[in-house]
Design an enzyme around this catalytic site. Sequence first.
Site, mmCIF file in Angstrom:
data_model
loop_
_atom_site.group_PDB
_atom_site.id
_atom_site.type_symbol
_atom_site.label_atom_id
_atom_site.label_comp_id
_atom_site.label_asym_id
_atom_site.label_seq_id
_atom_site.Cartn_x
_atom_site.Cartn_y
_atom_site.Cartn_z
ATOM 1 N N LYS A 1 -8.358 -2.481 1.768
ATOM 2 C CA LYS A 1 -8.131 -1.514 2.830
ATOM 3 C C LYS A 1 -8.929 -0.221 2.591
ATOM 4 C CE LYS A 1 -5.582 -3.288 6.189
ATOM 5 N NZ LYS A 1 -5.111 -4.616 5.965
ATOM 6 N N HIS B 1 -8.741 -3.627 13.633
ATOM 7 C CA HIS B 1 -7.753 -4.257 12.757
ATOM 8 C C HIS B 1 -7.227 -5.478 13.499
ATOM 9 C CE1 HIS B 1 -3.672 -4.036 10.493
ATOM 10 N NE2 HIS B 1 -4.555 -4.699 9.788
ATOM 11 N N ASP C 1 -8.342 -10.337 9.478
ATOM 12 C CA ASP C 1 -7.808 -8.967 9.429
ATOM 13 C C ASP C 1 -8.726 -7.836 9.903
ATOM 14 O OD1 ASP C 1 -5.402 -7.506 8.661
ATOM 15 O OD2 ASP C 1 -6.598 -6.618 7.072
ATOM 16 N N ARG D 1 0.838 -1.189 0.000
ATOM 17 C CA ARG D 1 0.000 0.000 0.000
ATOM 18 C C ARG D 1 0.881 1.250 0.000
ATOM 19 N NH1 ARG D 1 -1.953 1.327 4.098
ATOM 20 N NH2 ARG D 1 -0.837 -0.152 5.408
ATOM 21 N N ARG E 1 2.382 -12.258 -1.192
ATOM 22 C CA ARG E 1 1.066 -12.495 -0.577
ATOM 23 C C ARG E 1 0.285 -13.554 -1.321
ATOM 24 N NH1 ARG E 1 -0.918 -9.484 4.128
ATOM 25 N NH2 ARG E 1 0.547 -7.785 4.331
ATOM 26 N N LYS F 1 -1.231 -11.766 12.831
ATOM 27 C CA LYS F 1 -2.696 -11.899 12.885
ATOM 28 C C LYS F 1 -3.185 -13.082 12.057
ATOM 29 C CE LYS F 1 -3.547 -7.765 11.320
ATOM 30 N NZ LYS F 1 -2.131 -7.350 11.241
ATOM 31 N N THR F 2 -2.757 -13.126 10.804
ATOM 32 C CA THR F 2 -3.227 -14.195 9.914
ATOM 33 C C THR F 2 -2.666 -15.541 10.368
ATOM 34 O OG1 THR F 2 -3.401 -12.654 8.073
ATOM 35 C CG2 THR F 2 -3.256 -14.982 7.502
ATOM 36 N N SER G 1 1.093 -4.908 10.653
ATOM 37 C CA SER G 1 1.479 -5.827 9.582
ATOM 38 C C SER G 1 2.689 -6.683 9.981
ATOM 39 C CB SER G 1 1.803 -5.017 8.333
ATOM 40 O OG SER G 1 2.019 -5.880 7.262
HETATM 41 P P1 ATP Z 1 -0.926 -8.070 7.780
HETATM 42 O O1 ATP Z 1 -1.668 -7.060 8.604
HETATM 43 O O2 ATP Z 1 0.058 -7.420 6.871
HETATM 44 O O3 ATP Z 1 -1.826 -9.030 7.088
HETATM 45 P P2 ATP Z 1 -0.349 -10.104 9.841
HETATM 46 O O4 ATP Z 1 -0.406 -9.540 11.219
HETATM 47 O O5 ATP Z 1 -1.506 -10.892 9.389
HETATM 48 O O6 ATP Z 1 0.027 -8.921 8.803
HETATM 49 P P3 ATP Z 1 1.153 -12.459 9.230
HETATM 50 O O7 ATP Z 1 0.737 -12.514 7.802
HETATM 51 O O8 ATP Z 1 0.557 -13.453 10.144
HETATM 52 O O9 ATP Z 1 0.963 -10.985 9.796
HETATM 53 O O10 ATP Z 1 2.734 -12.524 9.243
HETATM 54 C C1 ATP Z 1 3.530 -12.996 10.300
HETATM 55 C C2 ATP Z 1 4.811 -13.522 9.673
HETATM 56 O O11 ATP Z 1 5.779 -13.792 10.666
HETATM 57 C C3 ATP Z 1 4.553 -14.824 8.940
HETATM 58 O O12 ATP Z 1 5.362 -14.840 7.800
HETATM 59 C C4 ATP Z 1 5.003 -15.865 9.968
HETATM 60 O O13 ATP Z 1 5.431 -17.067 9.364
HETATM 61 C C5 ATP Z 1 6.165 -15.157 10.629
HETATM 62 N N1 ATP Z 1 6.476 -15.582 12.017
HETATM 63 C C6 ATP Z 1 7.672 -16.022 12.427
HETATM 64 N N2 ATP Z 1 7.658 -16.291 13.741
HETATM 65 C C7 ATP Z 1 6.425 -16.004 14.196
HETATM 66 C C8 ATP Z 1 5.812 -16.079 15.480
HETATM 67 N N3 ATP Z 1 6.463 -16.488 16.561
HETATM 68 N N4 ATP Z 1 4.505 -15.723 15.573
HETATM 69 C C9 ATP Z 1 3.846 -15.281 14.487
HETATM 70 N N5 ATP Z 1 4.377 -15.179 13.248
HETATM 71 C C10 ATP Z 1 5.665 -15.547 13.095
HETATM 72 MN MN MN Z 2 -2.863 -10.662 7.757
#
Ligand code: ATP
Ligand code: MN
Length: 538
Positions: free
Chosen positions: A201, A221, A258, A60, A323, A243-244, A239
């Site tokens: 978004k 969020h 999300d 973004r 992604r 979360k995911t 980010s």
């Molecule tokens: P966005 O808001 O951009 O979607 P998000 O909060 O959903 O971000 P994730 O997509 O879950 O974030 O990304 C977390 C990244 O960190 C993943 O690539 C995951 O494999 C990695 N990772 C490594 N160690 C950990 C951990 N201990 N806990 C969570 N994620 C981890």
């Molecule tokens: Mn996510």
Amino acid sequence: MVNHTSSTKTISLDKYGIKNAKVNYQLSSDELHAETLAKGQGKESSTGTLAVNTGEFTGRSPKDRFIVKDAVTEDRVWWGNINIPFDSDKFEALYDKVVDYLSEKELYVRDSYACADDNYRLNIRVINEYPWSNMFAHNMFLRPTEAELENFEPEWTIVNAPGFMANPEEDGTRQHNFAILDFTRKIALIGGTGYTGEIKKGIFSALNFILPVFKETLPMHCSANVGKDGDTAIFFGLSGTGKTTLSTDANRSLIGDDEHGWTKENTVFNFEGGCYAKVINLSQEQEPEIYGAIKKGAILENVIMDGNGVVDYSDTSITQNTRVSYPIYHIDNIKEPSIGKNPKNIFFLTADAFGVLPPISKLTPSQAAYHFISGYTAKVAGTEAGVVEPVPSFSACFGAPFMPLHPTKYADMLSKKMKDAGVNVWLVNTGWTGGPYGVGTRMKLKYTRAMINAALNGDLGSYNYEDYHIHSVFGVAQPRQCHGVPTEVLSPRATWKDDEAYYTMAFKLSNAFRKNFEQFEKNASEEIRRGGPQRYAF
Ligand code: ATP
Ligand code: MN
């Protein structure tokens, strides 16, 4: 639920000012996949997944996100460098240019909606220049049934023209790309960028205004899932904090990954109909559910494949922000519809690259409010000497770029809801342990999952204060033991093996918290201010 057939209905875009377009209305996912390949705009991976390049933008562009300043928004929006005002007449002129650009073209139009709870449903018409952007909308928004499409009345319209380049001097944009929300015309106008995340978004930002202002609902969020006993958990975080990753858990039903709303009826509903996961370093072993969701119907973005279409998830030569989007039904264990009850546990996820926050800690209500307003995570930045160092990154409500109102509006709502629901709030460091980025290592995903499970099961010290150590700098309650996690890992100081270096870094972070909070000081109650770190370096 799954609608594989395309509609026979067609629609005219005349009323939008788009003339003589060849409209592909409501194509199925398979048709859009095929169209993308036929137009040479994508390839197929070895798992049959569509893979596209989003072009110049692979993320973004927050500096190019504007809100039209008008009677609806003028006195309500928190204007500044997050919510940048845009002139209504300029919008009208730019809109005319964009629809002119789209006229005579082959376009992809789909009707969809946001908000899984019918009482809050927002109907959306998406008009795309490219078939894969339209397929993204199919994946990420909720999908009306054939019957619902018969009398579909769109409320908001997304006009998405990645190939249209603005002329900043004439159009009032900052550069050639833009994402502009107009709350009076109910249009999200996106141009000059093919990054699909702008589409989802844009609607998220719109709902972050509409729901609290008109529907007494707190937009968040966060991701959400629900356990076998119906207990809802939500996970806030910026980010890359997890979360995911962490909401996708075979033992719990996914509500969404999300964007959610917490209603006055004490329910939590997903805004979306799909997930948008990061795939950097994705492995089948560590994240089997997400890995398995990458099949026909999903869209991979900006990944590198070999000649056989095998994706190399470690290859970041296009971007770190690789992604995949997929409809939520690509995950086996989902909650249908995507609605849960009042949350019992809330997790604030932070990727602390300073490596000083405990991997899990319990927050008091004041600490919860303080950390929500602060919205801390860290980034890592390279310096000339090639040294990488952590940089704190604060984003109010764990999502400032999407929040049109002043952060305290959301924080006050959350505080009240947390108190009424008697929810447990946890701060989880999914970032570094054993030292800062470059010295320590990323927290093992299996440990983070074990800590979250223990919190959810009520096993973390049965909530007695003797079972916790109060962190001397941050004041948070750090559990002494957790099933499935080596005891040493629970204490960040112990993992560093150098107390002095640890405290020096911890003070760096507590000072950064204090500095960031200055902007909220005058609006924050004594109770919230008490939730901050206990010690600072002078
Ligand atoms: P966005 O808001 O951009 O979607 P998000 O909060 O959903 O971000 P994730 O997509 O879950 O974030 O990304 C977390 C990244 O960190 C993943 O690539 C995951 O494999 C990695 N990772 C490594 N160690 C950990 C951990 N201990 N806990 C969570 N994620 C981890
Ligand atoms: Mn996510």
